[in-house]
Design a protein around this motif. Structure first.
Motif, PDB file in Angstrom:
ATOM      1  N   MET A 121       0.839  -1.198   0.000  1.00 15.61           N
ATOM      2  CA  MET A 121       0.000   0.000   0.000  1.00 15.61           C
ATOM      3  C   MET A 121       0.875   1.249   0.000  1.00 15.61           C
ATOM      4  SD  MET A 121      -2.725   0.968   3.010  1.00 15.61           S
ATOM      5  CE  MET A 121      -1.525   0.759   4.310  1.00 15.61           C
ATOM      6  N   ILE A 122       0.391   2.271  -0.713  1.00 14.11           N
ATOM      7  CA  ILE A 122       1.018   3.594  -0.702  1.00 14.11           C
ATOM      8  C   ILE A 122       0.042   4.553  -0.022  1.00 14.11           C
ATOM      9  CG2 ILE A 122       1.937   5.497  -2.081  1.00 14.11           C
ATOM     10  CD1 ILE A 122       2.338   3.456  -4.374  1.00 14.11           C
ATOM     11  N   ILE A 123       0.549   5.315   0.929  1.00 17.26           N
ATOM     12  CA  ILE A 123      -0.262   6.318   1.634  1.00 17.26           C
ATOM     13  C   ILE A 123       0.330   7.691   1.360  1.00 17.26           C
ATOM     14  CG2 ILE A 123      -0.958   7.235   3.896  1.00 17.26           C
ATOM     15  CD1 ILE A 123      -2.336   4.668   3.534  1.00 17.26           C
ATOM     16  N   LYS A 124      -0.536   8.635   0.991  1.00 18.47           N
ATOM     17  CA  LYS A 124      -0.116  10.020   0.827  1.00 18.47           C
ATOM     18  C   LYS A 124      -0.609  10.808   2.030  1.00 18.47           C
ATOM     19  CE  LYS A 124      -0.176  13.989  -2.215  1.00 18.47           C
ATOM     20  NZ  LYS A 124      -0.602  14.522  -3.514  1.00 18.47           N
ATOM     21  N   VAL A 125       0.333  11.373   2.786  1.00 15.76           N
ATOM     22  CA  VAL A 125       0.003  12.188   3.948  1.00 15.76           C
ATOM     23  C   VAL A 125       0.084  13.641   3.520  1.00 15.76           C
ATOM     24  CG1 VAL A 125       0.676  12.823   6.294  1.00 15.76           C
ATOM     25  CG2 VAL A 125       0.854  10.441   5.540  1.00 15.76           C
ATOM     26  N   LEU A 126      -1.010  14.351   3.712  1.00 20.90           N
ATOM     27  CA  LEU A 126      -1.109  15.740   3.269  1.00 20.90           C
ATOM     28  C   LEU A 126      -0.470  16.692   4.273  1.00 20.90           C
ATOM     29  CD1 LEU A 126      -4.808  15.611   2.052  1.00 20.90           C
ATOM     30  CD2 LEU A 126      -2.732  15.364   0.680  1.00 20.90           C
ATOM     31  N   ASP A 127       0.050  17.764   3.765  1.00 16.43           N
ATOM     32  CA  ASP A 127       0.643  18.800   4.613  1.00 16.43           C
ATOM     33  C   ASP A 127      -0.427  19.848   4.893  1.00 16.43           C
ATOM     34  OD1 ASP A 127       2.420  20.306   6.029  1.00 16.43           O
ATOM     35  OD2 ASP A 127       3.489  21.080   4.282  1.00 16.43           O
ATOM     36  N   ILE A 128      -1.357  19.477   5.772  1.00 17.24           N
ATOM     37  CA  ILE A 128      -2.456  20.373   6.129  1.00 17.24           C
ATOM     38  C   ILE A 128      -2.476  20.541   7.632  1.00 17.24           C
ATOM     39  CG2 ILE A 128      -3.906  19.801   4.154  1.00 17.24           C
ATOM     40  CD1 ILE A 128      -5.464  17.893   5.987  1.00 17.24           C
ATOM     41  N   GLU A 129      -3.122  21.608   8.074  1.00 18.52           N
ATOM     42  CA  GLU A 129      -3.289  21.787   9.507  1.00 18.52           C
ATOM     43  C   GLU A 129      -4.218  20.707  10.031  1.00 18.52           C
ATOM     44  OE1 GLU A 129      -4.280  25.657  10.941  1.00 18.52           O
ATOM     45  OE2 GLU A 129      -3.191  26.610   9.304  1.00 18.52           O
ATOM     46  N   ALA A 130      -3.947  20.262  11.234  1.00 12.37           N
ATOM     47  CA  ALA A 130      -4.797  19.243  11.847  1.00 12.37           C
ATOM     48  C   ALA A 130      -6.202  19.790  12.005  1.00 12.37           C
ATOM     49  CB  ALA A 130      -4.238  18.843  13.199  1.00 12.37           C
ATOM     50  N   SER A 131      -7.170  18.942  11.766  1.00 13.45           N
ATOM     51  CA  SER A 131      -8.563  19.341  11.929  1.00 13.45           C
ATOM     52  C   SER A 131      -9.196  18.459  12.998  1.00 13.45           C
ATOM     53  CB  SER A 131      -9.314  19.207  10.607  1.00 13.45           C
ATOM     54  OG  SER A 131      -9.314  17.869  10.206  1.00 13.45           O
ATOM     55  N   PRO A 132     -10.284  18.907  13.620  1.00 11.89           N
ATOM     56  CA  PRO A 132     -10.855  18.157  14.723  1.00 11.89           C
ATOM     57  C   PRO A 132     -11.580  16.879  14.337  1.00 11.89           C
ATOM     58  CG  PRO A 132     -12.132  20.133  14.301  1.00 11.89           C
ATOM     59  CD  PRO A 132     -10.932  20.171  13.403  1.00 11.89           C
TER      60      PRO A 132
END
Length: 176
Positions: A121-132
């Motif tokens: 599996m390939i996972i793309k982790v986004l560079d975004i602010e954490a959301s609730p």
């Protein structure tokens, strides 16, 4: 002059709420877990599952499996389905992997032949602010007990939200 302990409760409560709801735990593959795909048609099932979710820094992946392992590897090792020196390795049957950066993460089974049969599996982790709350690519949360392979409302996810509520209620009662 020292601040009374009771005066620090609101600050402590905010810290708990901030830490408690800013990450999500995704159970890899839903209830099916980290398993070898049964048919060639299912060979992309983990990448399909991953593409239906939105991952951010501090989120966790929960890999559940029996008599197997999970490895984080480089892109080249992912393509070859082999890694003599993985970036991460676990074989305890219930592995939690925390994303510490944005970018691509590559995972394969460490058991010979499993990766070749689609357990990767390939996972793309986004560079975004954490959301609730968890964010999903299609804008909707998955339904419990879905057979689509989408991350489901796991007991851990429900427990985290419930724990935050109970703890916040408890500390508010102490403060008042």
């Amino acid at each position: 002059m020292a601040v009374p302990f009771k005066a620090s409760y609101p600050l402590f409560l905010c810290l708990i709420l901030f830490c408690g709801v800013n990450c999500t735990e995704f159970e890899v593959g839903g209830h099916g877990g980290w398993v070898v795909p049964k048919t060639k048609d299912d060979a992309q099932m983990f990448n399909q599952w991953a593409s239906q979710n939105r991952f951010k820094i501090d989120d966790n992946l929960l890999f559940k499996y029996e008599k197997d392992s999970v490895m984080e590897v480089t892109e080249e090792e992912y393509e070859k389905c082999v890694s003599p020196h993985p970036l991460f390795f676990s074989n305890n049957g219930e592995t939690v992997f925390k994303f510490d950066r944005a970018g691509l993460f590559y995972f394969i089974s460490g058991v010979r032949g499993h990766c070749d049969r689609g357990q990767k599996m390939i996972i793309k982790v986004l560079d975004i602010e954490a959301s609730p709350s968890p964010q999903y690519a299609n804008g909707t949360a998955p339904k419990p007990h879905s057979k689509s392979g989408v991350a489901e409302l796991t007991p851990m996810r429900i427990m985290t939200e419930s724990t935050v509520f109970v703890m916040s209620t408890f500390f508010l009662q102490l403060y008042v």
